[in-house]
Design an enzyme around this catalytic site. Structure first.
Site, PDB file in Angstrom:
ATOM      1  N   ARG A  40       0.872  -1.187   0.000  1.00 11.51           N
ATOM      2  CA  ARG A  40       0.000   0.000   0.000  1.00 11.51           C
ATOM      3  C   ARG A  40       0.897   1.221   0.000  1.00 11.51           C
ATOM      4  NH1 ARG A  40      -2.089   3.209   4.109  1.00 11.51           N
ATOM      5  NH2 ARG A  40      -4.047   4.283   3.594  1.00 11.51           N
ATOM      6  N   SER A 112     -12.629  -2.696  -0.359  1.00 13.41           N
ATOM      7  CA  SER A 112     -12.960  -2.103   0.956  1.00 13.41           C
ATOM      8  C   SER A 112     -14.452  -1.788   0.985  1.00 13.41           C
ATOM      9  CB  SER A 112     -12.237  -0.764   1.144  1.00 13.41           C
ATOM     10  OG  SER A 112     -10.865  -0.879   0.960  1.00 13.41           O
ATOM     11  N   LYS A 141      -3.900   5.432   8.403  1.00  5.89           N
ATOM     12  CA  LYS A 141      -4.680   5.889   7.239  1.00  5.89           C
ATOM     13  C   LYS A 141      -5.237   7.267   7.552  1.00  5.89           C
ATOM     14  CE  LYS A 141      -8.882   4.568   4.646  1.00  5.89           C
ATOM     15  NZ  LYS A 141      -8.417   5.035   3.325  1.00  5.89           N
TER      16      LYS A 141
END
Ligand code: FQP
Ligand code: MG
Length: 217
Positions: A40, A112, A141
């Site tokens: 990520r 997600s 995040k």
């Protein structure tokens, strides 16, 4: 089988390991027993262009050495260019049905979701699993939504018992049990391993805990 690879789903980008070498952290996590890895690489300090490609390629080669699936977050073109094992996308990324068309039926597609409706649409679009969170507060995040606990995991697990779920958001060895009890096939995490001074042992402890809880389910 997808549920098995979701048990301990390590997610990391080069920006998550502070002063440690991300490739070293990844190799230790693989040695410790993570069952899936997602690159990520996003946010202000993330690698771009050729640097991102080279780093991703090194991560993928490490995963291949340990026979662990290598998933790319968000960047479908990068996943295709590398021939990664799969791609994970969110609600604001490319549409799941289009991504499934691009990657073909054999690659892993994760989506997600934040509610039952999004889970329904993800399954219809061909998702192999859904990521549900944040379960708890997360520091990994920037644009994370308000923590929802395990409520949505329970709702989706009841409505769509054949849709593999992985919980994400602030998960640690001390708070992951409710995710499995709620119907999660496993836990996804970043800092519990990426920020650890002993990623291998941390991954092993997490994996042992998850296996212990799954055995009782
Ligand atoms: N990368 C992720 N992986 C998972 C997984 F299921 F793999 F645990 N769930 C959720 C995310 C969040 O992905 P991100 O790109 O930061 O945000 P968004 O979902 O808003 O696009
Ligand atoms: Mg995304």
């Amino acid at each position: 089988m997808i549920k098995n690879i979701l048990r301990l789903y390590f997610i990391m980008g080069s920006m998550n390991t502070q002063e440690n070498d991300p490739l070293d952290v990844l190799e230790k996590a693989l040695q410790g027993g993570v069952t899936c890895f997602q690159l990520r690489e996003k946010g202000v300090a993330s690698l771009q262009g050729q640097e991102k490609y080279s780093f991703a390629e090194k991560c993928m080669k490490l995963c291949q050495t340990y026979h662990v699936p290598f998933i790319v977050n968000d960047d479908v073109e990068l996943a295709l260019a590398l021939n990664a094992d799969g791609i994970h996308i969110g609600q604001e990324d490319e549409a799941a049905a289009l991504v499934r068309k691009k990657i073909g039926p054999e690659k892993i597609l994760g989506v997600s979701v934040h509610n039952v409706e999004e889970a329904f649409l993800a399954q219809k679009a061909g998702a192999d699993y859904v990521g549900i969170g944040p379960v708890y507060t997360t520091s990994s995040k920037e644009d994370a939504r308000i923590p929802a606990g395990t409520k949505v995991i329970e709702q989706v697990a009841i409505q769509y018992p054949n849709l593999p779920i992985v919980g994400i958001g602030g998960l640690t060895e001390g708070n992951l049990v409710p995710v499995i009890r709620a119907g999660g096939a496993g836990v996804a995490l970043i800092s519990a391993i990426a920020s650890s001074q002993d990623p291998r042992n941390q991954a092993k402890q997490l994996r042992d805990k998850i296996e212990q809880v799954l055995e009782k389910e």
